[in-house]
Design a protein around this motif. Structure first.
Motif, PDB file in Angstrom:
ATOM      1  N   VAL A  91      -6.824  25.426  13.202  1.00 45.92           N
ATOM      2  CA  VAL A  91      -7.695  26.238  13.913  1.00 45.92           C
ATOM      3  C   VAL A  91      -8.981  25.735  13.542  1.00 45.92           C
ATOM      4  O   VAL A  91      -9.521  26.045  12.455  1.00 45.92           O
ATOM      5  N   GLY A  92      -9.573  25.165  14.472  1.00 47.99           N
ATOM      6  CA  GLY A  92     -11.186  24.794  14.525  1.00 47.99           C
ATOM      7  C   GLY A  92     -11.501  23.692  13.421  1.00 47.99           C
ATOM      8  O   GLY A  92     -12.414  23.942  12.538  1.00 47.99           O
ATOM      9  N   ASP A  93     -10.669  22.873  13.393  1.00 49.49           N
ATOM     10  CA  ASP A  93     -10.834  21.516  12.221  1.00 49.49           C
ATOM     11  C   ASP A  93     -11.103  20.594  13.299  1.00 49.49           C
ATOM     12  O   ASP A  93     -10.336  19.445  13.192  1.00 49.49           O
ATOM     13  N   PRO A  94     -12.662  20.227  13.403  1.00 50.15           N
ATOM     14  CA  PRO A  94     -12.903  19.077  14.329  1.00 50.15           C
ATOM     15  C   PRO A  94     -12.727  17.692  13.556  1.00 50.15           C
ATOM     16  O   PRO A  94     -12.537  16.518  14.103  1.00 50.15           O
ATOM     17  N   THR A  95     -12.638  17.729  12.340  1.00 52.86           N
ATOM     18  CA  THR A  95     -12.678  16.401  11.236  1.00 52.86           C
ATOM     19  C   THR A  95     -11.127  15.990  11.364  1.00 52.86           C
ATOM     20  O   THR A  95     -11.016  14.826  10.755  1.00 52.86           O
ATOM     21  N   LEU A  96     -10.096  16.654  11.525  1.00 55.14           N
ATOM     22  CA  LEU A  96      -8.892  16.232  11.335  1.00 55.14           C
ATOM     23  C   LEU A  96      -8.288  15.101  12.327  1.00 55.14           C
ATOM     24  O   LEU A  96      -8.537  15.383  13.516  1.00 55.14           O
ATOM     25  N   GLY A  97      -7.846  14.026  11.559  1.00 54.07           N
ATOM     26  CA  GLY A  97      -7.370  13.117  12.494  1.00 54.07           C
ATOM     27  C   GLY A  97      -5.936  13.173  12.696  1.00 54.07           C
ATOM     28  O   GLY A  97      -4.968  13.028  11.455  1.00 54.07           O
ATOM     29  N   LEU A  98      -5.311  13.221  13.812  1.00 52.32           N
ATOM     30  CA  LEU A  98      -4.014  13.565  14.364  1.00 52.32           C
ATOM     31  C   LEU A  98      -3.376  12.207  13.898  1.00 52.32           C
ATOM     32  O   LEU A  98      -2.018  12.427  13.231  1.00 52.32           O
ATOM     33  N   LEU A  99      -3.703  11.186  13.944  1.00 55.57           N
ATOM     34  CA  LEU A  99      -3.309   9.887  13.810  1.00 55.57           C
ATOM     35  C   LEU A  99      -2.741   9.699  12.432  1.00 55.57           C
ATOM     36  O   LEU A  99      -1.699   9.394  11.891  1.00 55.57           O
ATOM     37  N   ALA A 100      -3.815  10.093  11.401  1.00 54.28           N
ATOM     38  CA  ALA A 100      -3.800  10.163  10.143  1.00 54.28           C
ATOM     39  C   ALA A 100      -2.336  11.190  10.015  1.00 54.28           C
ATOM     40  O   ALA A 100      -1.706  10.519   8.840  1.00 54.28           O
ATOM     41  N   ALA A 101      -2.431  12.160  10.209  1.00 52.07           N
ATOM     42  CA  ALA A 101      -1.271  13.107   9.981  1.00 52.07           C
ATOM     43  C   ALA A 101      -0.139  12.579  10.444  1.00 52.07           C
ATOM     44  O   ALA A 101       0.919  12.651   9.478  1.00 52.07           O
ATOM     45  N   VAL A 102       0.066  11.788  11.550  1.00 53.99           N
ATOM     46  CA  VAL A 102       1.343  11.491  11.783  1.00 53.99           C
ATOM     47  C   VAL A 102       1.649  10.121  10.796  1.00 53.99           C
ATOM     48  O   VAL A 102       2.884  10.113  10.457  1.00 53.99           O
ATOM     49  N   GLU A 103       0.791   9.538  10.654  1.00 60.80           N
ATOM     50  CA  GLU A 103       1.189   8.336   9.726  1.00 60.80           C
ATOM     51  C   GLU A 103       1.641   8.739   8.087  1.00 60.80           C
ATOM     52  O   GLU A 103       2.262   8.181   7.339  1.00 60.80           O
ATOM     53  N   MET A 104       1.099  10.134   7.761  1.00 61.74           N
ATOM     54  CA  MET A 104       1.494  10.736   6.813  1.00 61.74           C
ATOM     55  C   MET A 104       2.685  11.438   6.618  1.00 61.74           C
ATOM     56  O   MET A 104       3.526  11.977   5.808  1.00 61.74           O
ATOM     57  N   GLY A 105       3.306  11.500   7.984  1.00 59.98           N
ATOM     58  CA  GLY A 105       4.873  12.215   8.209  1.00 59.98           C
ATOM     59  C   GLY A 105       4.742  13.468   9.029  1.00 59.98           C
ATOM     60  O   GLY A 105       5.772  13.975   9.137  1.00 59.98           O
ATOM     61  N   ALA A 106       3.538  13.821   9.525  1.00 61.44           N
ATOM     62  CA  ALA A 106       3.540  15.098  10.596  1.00 61.44           C
ATOM     63  C   ALA A 106       4.373  15.064  11.848  1.00 61.44           C
ATOM     64  O   ALA A 106       4.577  13.919  12.164  1.00 61.44           O
ATOM     65  N   ASP A 107       4.981  15.891  12.182  1.00 62.25           N
ATOM     66  CA  ASP A 107       5.721  16.203  13.221  1.00 62.25           C
ATOM     67  C   ASP A 107       4.676  17.058  14.262  1.00 62.25           C
ATOM     68  O   ASP A 107       4.817  18.265  14.212  1.00 62.25           O
ATOM     69  N   LEU A 108       4.220  16.387  15.340  1.00 65.56           N
ATOM     70  CA  LEU A 108       3.016  17.326  15.903  1.00 65.56           C
ATOM     71  C   LEU A 108       3.618  18.193  17.003  1.00 65.56           C
ATOM     72  O   LEU A 108       3.092  19.217  17.486  1.00 65.56           O
ATOM     73  N   ASN A 109       5.069  18.085  17.216  1.00 58.59           N
ATOM     74  CA  ASN A 109       5.807  18.898  18.166  1.00 58.59           C
ATOM     75  C   ASN A 109       6.094  20.298  17.226  1.00 58.59           C
ATOM     76  O   ASN A 109       6.420  21.426  17.932  1.00 58.59           O
ATOM     77  N   ARG A 110       5.723  20.251  16.161  1.00 56.89           N
ATOM     78  CA  ARG A 110       5.928  21.471  15.243  1.00 56.89           C
ATOM     79  C   ARG A 110       4.387  22.037  14.846  1.00 56.89           C
ATOM     80  O   ARG A 110       4.367  23.006  13.908  1.00 56.89           O
ATOM     81  N   CYS A 111       3.636  21.730  15.620  1.00 54.47           N
ATOM     82  CA  CYS A 111       1.997  21.960  15.070  1.00 54.47           C
ATOM     83  C   CYS A 111       1.305  22.502  16.286  1.00 54.47           C
ATOM     84  O   CYS A 111       1.370  21.803  17.543  1.00 54.47           O
ATOM     85  N   ALA A 112       0.575  23.635  16.282  1.00 53.94           N
ATOM     86  CA  ALA A 112      -0.429  24.204  17.222  1.00 53.94           C
ATOM     87  C   ALA A 112      -2.019  23.794  16.999  1.00 53.94           C
ATOM     88  O   ALA A 112      -2.190  23.955  15.782  1.00 53.94           O
TER      89      ALA A 112
END
Length: 259
Positions: free
Chosen positions: A105-126
């Motif tokens: 919520v409201g984190d403009p600096t978060l890089g989604l690509l970096a999160a995916v490279e660390m193993g994030a599953d964006l299908n489970r993230c709002a």
């Protein structure tokens, strides 16, 4: 007709957004049961607190787990997260990558690509990039249905009465609220700052990793500190404990991107 238009215009857009979030949460499969609570809200006598084996936690990156008393973020607690966006990305990756649900919520600096490279599953993230003037209102709804809610408060101050109300809601729901900003009486504080970069020589080169000095302070325990390395490996980004005798990384300079 004109009266109907005026009535629609008077609808609070924040309320509409919260209702949309509730409908989306209804479609999410039920999360795992919440934990035995830890802290002042636990009705049992001090001598009958839940055993460590009974405490339910959300996973974190390996080096961070070493710093946390229960080797993860205990459900039903509030954590304060301070530091570079890579710290936020690692929490998102560890939680969603292990099959849990999260929101940012409201984190403009978060890089989604970096999160995916660390193993994030964006299908489970709002992702709620712009929560408006009241991100806590959004976060308070999300903790009812998700496992981890990361919320950035910027320079906002939250009243003590509202802090107590939201904290109580987190404890009841068995979620983890991770706050980037001012929030009194948190259960754990995670702080990180960049100690240096790998791959640079005399101010030139390609950044291949960075070192972070991380500190974890769990309520009632002494601070724990470590230096960790965040580096790419085969298309993935891994968190490892820094070696005892490493090649000294370049100091954290003001980086300029080559054009």
């Amino acid at each position: 007709m004109g009266g109907a238009v005026e009535a629609e215009a008077a609808v609070d857009p924040r309320a509409d957004r919260i209702e949309q979030l509730r409908r989306r949460m209804d479609a999410i499969p039920a999360r795992s049961a919440g934990p035995p609570r830890i802290g002042r809200s636990d009705p049992r006598p001090v001598g009958e607190q839940p055993a460590a084996a009974d405490i339910r936690t959300l996973p974190v990156a390996g080096p961070l787990a070493e710093l946390l008393v229960h080797r993860g973020l205990v459900r039903g607690t509030v954590a304060q997260i301070t530091g570079p966006a890579s710290l936020h990305a690692s929490l998102l990756a560890a939680v969603t990558g292990s099959g849990h649900w999260a929101a940012v919520v409201g984190d403009p600096t978060l890089g989604l690509l970096a999160a995916v490279e660390m193993g994030a599953d964006l299908n489970r993230c709002a992702i709620i990039r712009d929560p408006g003037d009241d991100p806590i209102a959004i976060a308070a709804v999300l903790v009812d249905g998700l496992d981890l809610v990361l919320v950035s408060l910027g320079d906002r101050d939250i009243s003590p009465s509202r802090v107590r109300a939201v904290t109580a809601r987190v404890r009841r729901a068995g979620a983890v609220l991770a706050v980037d900003g001012r929030w009194p009486n948190v259960d754990v504080r995670l702080r990180a700052e960049v100690a240096g970069y790998h791959g640079l020589a005399a101010g030139r080169g390609r950044v291949t990793g960075l070192d972070l000095d991380v500190e974890a302070i769990t309520r009632g325990h002494r601070p724990r500190r470590a230096r960790v390395t965040v580096a790419g490996c085969g298309g993935h980004v891994e968190w490892t404990t820094a070696t005892r005798n490493p090649v000294a990384p370049s100091p954290a300079p003001e980086l300029r991107v080559a054009q």
